[in-house]
Scaffold this motif. Structure first.
Motif, PDB file in Angstrom:
ATOM      1  N   TYR A  75      -7.401  -0.530  -8.013  1.00 35.17           N
ATOM      2  CA  TYR A  75      -8.165  -0.152  -7.619  1.00 35.17           C
ATOM      3  C   TYR A  75      -9.385   0.306  -6.615  1.00 35.17           C
ATOM      4  N   LYS A 110      -7.640  -3.377   3.233  1.00 36.17           N
ATOM      5  CA  LYS A 110      -7.029  -5.101   2.090  1.00 36.17           C
ATOM      6  C   LYS A 110      -8.920  -4.505   1.683  1.00 36.17           C
ATOM      7  N   TYR A 137     -10.173  -2.381   1.318  1.00 34.60           N
ATOM      8  CA  TYR A 137      -9.877  -0.580   0.279  1.00 34.60           C
ATOM      9  C   TYR A 137     -10.224  -0.783  -0.759  1.00 34.60           C
ATOM     10  N   LEU A 138      -9.380  -2.474  -0.984  1.00 35.54           N
ATOM     11  CA  LEU A 138      -9.369  -2.610  -2.370  1.00 35.54           C
ATOM     12  C   LEU A 138     -10.775  -2.705  -3.422  1.00 35.54           C
ATOM     13  N   LEU A 139     -10.697  -2.745  -4.487  1.00 40.39           N
ATOM     14  CA  LEU A 139     -12.632  -2.984  -4.755  1.00 40.39           C
ATOM     15  C   LEU A 139     -11.913  -4.663  -5.213  1.00 40.39           C
ATOM     16  N   TYR A 153       0.891  -1.085   0.107  1.00 42.88           N
ATOM     17  CA  TYR A 153       0.097   0.418  -0.050  1.00 42.88           C
ATOM     18  C   TYR A 153       0.788   1.218  -0.065  1.00 42.88           C
TER      19      TYR A 153
END
Lengths: 750, 750
Positions: free
Chosen positions: A355, B524, B526-528, A305
């Motif tokens: 994304y 994690k 937050y990831l699409l 990240y």
């Protein structure tokens, strides 16, 4: 007609009595205000005074028919209620008796009962001349108060942002979006804004507080911009500035500030999100080549990240430094990632994180190192160095202390994260308030003009306490940044504890606020063009990055406890507990039934009450927490497990402490506001914040017996009432945030 | 060694006593369980019994040194704690005394105190053989219980979804995304799933409840799919089915079900979000041409946010029907939008709503009509028709009643919205739980294995009550759909009121749950690719569409009041109040100090207590609300303003009523579960839901004196404890949701 029943003296009081008795909230203290006024009013004769006083008996209130008569009297007079009169009710009242002067005594009631037209305009059956916003306050003055010392820098920055490069636009493709944000960061770097917090020698002004103020403004442009800016100048540049020595500054700092050198900050690992001390990346000193070998040992030990990972030429990498086979703990090393053609160097693997829910203008990536060799000089060696003879040296002998000293330099970043979240909530509040002042809601009564959404009590309750929160946290963060940057030798650990807690409560506050704003704007709030949706997606992760809130709050709570933690196992501990207990008893002495059911306005609006309540909560939670931990430990349960068992208690303490801190800072700041009119407004805002906080934890206060049922209800009502009282000034309050016109582009604000 | 001090009889009880006294929560009722067991235990002699009993005195608890001795005794024995033993603590205990049999009495304590290995495994200084999940329950059985009668349909549907067309993929460009979703809708239509709720003659099975069950599953594929599916088959097709007559069914319904005819549902207008009755679009009957002219009078009177607007050939348009100059109120008319080449027809303007926070696979648009002429037959005329002679006729004479009858047919849609939100929360919970069972968190103690995140109390508290909520709301919505579709002549207005409230609390629940899950998964989440982010963006708007929650809750509350609302101004009202008051007094009779401080487990876990608390709240809020409104009205304040003043009170009543309703339905459903083992699990889940609800409104209960401080604290502790007790079964509980493997693609679940 009924109206003829009343003398002129009585008649002028009728609108007031009508409002007073139609309303829900009338405490003894408010009755006494009116009683006093009647006594002093020279325009009344004795009989009139007796008559009016008789209508002030709570145990024997006026009959419903009497109240209906009052209503009828006002309605049939056909006077108008003009909301933007300075004293609307007094003016209406004087029109009723056809007087040109305003009765001073009535003005006194109007001011001291804090009744506003939007309180009572629905109660009258008369024509109401509406106004969206009172002109009593000027948003410019509020803006100046908020900008404080940074007025010039901030004004210049706002103007700087007024160019097409910073215009907001929906970019769905991440590469396009990232390129746009990169260009914005470069423009800011070239203009000198990136280096602002660096020393003058490296292109800066050494002004960290001003840097924080402009950082917040980036949220008005785009959340991605704020974050990428923070990574480049705050984390990457900041790590060189704070962890490096002169050779690093000379070689890199100016370049970083101008964005000629793009860099990232590689700390977090996939397997070790919140545990920096446990990271697995190694930095092994090889004497033969006088170099450091950076290596990722396992599959999940990659850096995770990492913002700016795809655009960077170099990274500040945190790794376990091993010198002569000994692990000296976590250190930071500069590791080049790419060559001039932007190809990754040997041994470096970078993977796009892809994304995300928000912040898609930021290029986050994972990084692996396969035995990457860098010169010994790349170690950022302010707190620990490898000397020419290949031995390790640090002036801080204790590895623990050394580690925390290094991390402590990052506290400024946490303040900025909170500041960014705050900026996001200000932006959302401004949009939601302006929308609510533009849009009318239907009502069933055709006679009455449709209401502005902002005139609904539920809507006021939804937005106004949040606005109060934004003001309180603004001054809080300003002050914390001042403390942090003023004196490098100040009690850093204390500031760290405080910032950990504040970052948590403020980023949570921002998320809740933005969510409320989204819902308050209905479907319109869901459209990207109206900006709240992006703010929601962007600010969401602020609760997680630069320290997960749950972890940070526990850190804060442990910091609060740490003053006596060392004594948990010693005999001294019981004396600490005794001290704590005495302090609480002192506090508790005040908690007699009279106090816990005291509901008059003076008391509830008094900062002394708020501070007492906050102080009591912090102390009580500290004491009970210490007791619980001690009891576990006495039974032989290891402290790690004991802390696990009291986890929810730790969180409560962390929050309580942070709220108390924020309110104290705010109150202190209020006293410095020179213009008394604005100071009074800010005090009202602070009062709403404090009561709203107590209100939201009323269950705990009730459990403790600190407040009784009556007081609990009164506090809730006061929160609603203050929200209503601030209604005429709500647009001024959000305009006071000073968000430039060119950033406030949401179509629904127009 | 210390251990030698204890006899075998005593020794076998040591682990139990150690756990009991190390723990925080031990009520009188739990002590009595242990006392009883000791009395019955034939393996103990008289002295041993006396010794053990002496350790059960709360006023004189064992000394800390005694407890440390116990700990030491267990540690030095070097027995293992094996978590997946059926009776882990009893087994450990019997290994301690080297016995092969399990003491039945100890098993009794273990079961009746509900203590689980994850409660106490940290307390012991022994090797712990961990297990992620207990195998006591089988997720398949839970899944069957949830599927109920729809088992076969649902199983078939899950298999149907297992094809590449339904594989999840990030599509950022809205046109690409919309085309993919359109294709999915068409596949479902062709397979007959769209028409499921229609009559057999039109390709359906007339099974609305099964339709709702598969609808929920679409959320596991993509939120956009669920919404577009709902618009095409539920809103558009549903409007033809429910508001049209045979001629419309014959002409359109089969085609709509097969997606050969794409249509939209044009109700909401920009200027009139929540006020359908006030919409401005007109539908004027023109006798000369025997047609209806659809027109958008003003700039902001366009249809807004219409799903499927860009793909549709036709729209069901809601407009004010004007016949012979008279406004007959809102009616629905079929209006063609586009020709075969997909060009918009004359007089029609459609504009894309653009990008949104979520649901970007749904083509929302605005529509304007400029004097668009359609044949008279296009009026959906089940409840109101224009006859051949050009006159208007409706069998429902009262225009109000007619309007609400039409809207009432849309209640099924609201149930589906709630069902979709529920599906989103199940999905997020499954992902978050699986992540928490995969990931270990650091701890400072190197000796101990790193903990699974799921073993943290804060994490359990974050996810477990939400899982309980998902189970409760699942059965609630199943039952409501059954009631709604079973009997078309049932008390529709009551169901409408109930659904309005349930839709609100369930969509809010879903949003809160998804947010918790996002934070619980850290960065994690937050990831699409990990799906929670999309769920968050998609479900967010569920609180607003098909009725804004705040508006719906007020509707629900007014429905509850409406039984006596007509009497507000009449003399009869006071007798209604009297009745209400008597009922509350009956309830209050139970609220003596003994009751309000009753904290034993039997009482707190008893559904009778929960139901009493919910019932009391609903009644009390109804009564005080009615009183407040009555007092305003008595003073001559018009009812519209009176309702405005009690807005927050209305919301509280709406929520309280809905929670009570959900819990009752859930309890009734539990009784129908045949397998007693699973029934017991569901009862525990329901208990957690109920206590969590009371806990979150504890402030109100404290204010009312319904609970005292001690009880309030005990309830909070029980919520934590139940969350911990369910920890071994948490994976089974989320697997019970039955989300197919091919939908659960988030990498962090692996």
């Amino acid at each position: 007609m009924v109206a003829t029943d009343y003398s002129v003296g009585i008649l002028q009081y009728i609108p007031f009595f009508y409002v007073i008795w139609s309303d829900d909230l009338l405490s003894a203290s408010e009755i006494s205000v009116v009683q006093k006024v009647i006594g002093l009013d020279a325009s009344l004769d004795k009989d009139e005074k007796i008559q009016l006083q008789s209508w002030l008996n709570r145990d024997n209130p006026p009959l419903d028919d009497e109240i209906k008569n009052w209503r009828q009297t006002i309605a049939s007079s056909q006077v108008k209620l003009i909301e933007n009169d300075t004293y609307p009710l007094t003016s209406l009242s004087q029109r009723l008796v056809k007087s040109d002067d305003l009765n001073e005594q009535l003005k006194h009631i109007e001011v001291h009962l804090g009744i506003q037209p939007n309180h009572y305009n629905h109660l009258f059956d008369v024509e109401v001349v509406h106004e969206k916003t009172s002109d009593e306050y000027d948003a410019k003055n509020l803006d100046e108060i908020l900008k404080g010392k940074h007025s010039k820098v901030v004004d210049g920055f706002r103007t700087f942002l007024d160019k097409p490069d910073f215009a907001w636009k929906t970019l769905r493709n991440k590469e396009e979006f990232r390129n746009k944000i990169l260009k914005q960061v470069q423009l800011l770097g070239e203009a000198g804004y990136g280096a602002m917090a660096y020393p003058n020698a490296y292109g800066g002004t050494g002004n960290m507080p001003a840097y924080a103020a402009i950082f917040e403004h980036l949220m008005f442009v785009d959340g991605s911009l704020a974050v990428k800016f923070g990574v480049q100048f705050g984390l990457f540049g900041g790590s060189i500035q704070k962890l490096g020595t002169k050779k690093h500054h000379d070689q890199y700092l100016t370049e970083a500030g101008k964005t000629k050198l793009l860099g990232c900050f590689a700390m977090t690992e996939t397997g070790h999100g919140s545990n920096v001390r446990g990271i697995k990346t190694t930095a092994t000193y090889e004497k033969s080549s006088d170099s450091i070998i950076i290596h990722t040992p396992g599959k999940n030990d990659n850096k995770e990240y990492i913002g700016n990972a795809l655009h960077s030429k170099i990274a500040t990498v945190f790794a376990q430094l091993i010198v002569n086979g000994k692990n000296e703990g976590v250190h930071a090393i500069l590791v080049p990632l790419r060559n001039e053609n932007h190809e990754t160097l040997d041994g470096i693997t970078v993977e796009d994180n892809g994304y995300k829910l928000g912040l898609n203008g930021v290029d986050n990536g994972k990084i692996w190192f396969n035995n990457v060799k860098v010169p010994r000089q790349n170690l950022l060696d302010k707190y620990g160095e490898i000397r020419d003879d290949g031995t390790y040296f640090s002036s801080i002998k204790n590895p623990n202390k050394r580690f925390f000293t290094m991390l402590g330099t990052l506290v400024g970043g946490r303040i900025c994260v909170a500041r960014g979240a705050l900026g996001g909530s200000k932006m959302a509040l401004s949009i939601a308030v302006k929308y609510a002042l533009n849009r009318r809601q239907f009502n069933d009564n055709v006679k009455i003009q449709e209401d502005l959404i902002m005139d609904y009590p539920t809507h006021q309750l939804r937005l106004t306490p949040a606005i109060a929160g934004a003001y309180v946290y603004h001054f809080t963060l300003e002050e914390m940044m001042k403390r942090y940057s003023d004196d490098p030798q100040s009690d850093k650990r204390k500031i760290e504890t405080q910032v950990a807690g504040l970052k948590s409560i403020i980023t949570w506050f921002a998320n809740e606020t933005i969510q409320e704003c989204r819902e308050a704007c209905g479907g319109k709030g869901y459209l990207l063009e109206n900006r709240i949706a992006d703010l929601k997606g962007d600010v969401d992760i602020f609760t997680t990055f630069e320290g997960d809130n749950t972890v940070l709050l526990q850190l804060a709570a442990k910091g609060i406890l740490s003053d006596f933690r060392a004594e948990f196992n010693s005999v001294g501990f019981s004396s600490v507990l005794k001290l704590l207990q005495t302090q609480i008893s002192d506090k508790l002495a005040a908690i007699n039934p009279l106090y816990s059911n005291k509901v008059d306005a003076e008391h509830l609006y008094n900062p002394k009450f708020h501070k007492h309540a906050f102080d009591y909560r912090t102390r009580r939670l500290t004491y009970t927490l210490a007791m619980r931990i001690r009891n576990y430990i006495k039974k032989g349960i290891p402290s790690y497990q004991a802390f696990l068992k009291v986890q929810t208690h730790l969180l409560a303490l962390g929050k309580a402490y942070s709220v108390e801190l924020a309110y104290h800072i705010f109150c202190d700041h209020c006293e410095q506001i020179i213009d008394l009119k604005y100071r009074a407004l800010m005090e009202k805002v602070g009062c709403l914040y404090a009561l709203d906080q107590i209100n939201s934890d009323a269950r705990w206060y009730l459990e403790q017996g600190y407040i009784g049922s009556t007081k609990s209800k009164a506090i809730r009502q006061r929160v609603e009432r203050l929200s209503t009282e601030l209604r005429p000034h709500i647009e001024v309050l959000v305009d006071g945030f000073g968000i430039p016109e060119h950033c406030l582009t949401a179509p629904i604000t127009k």
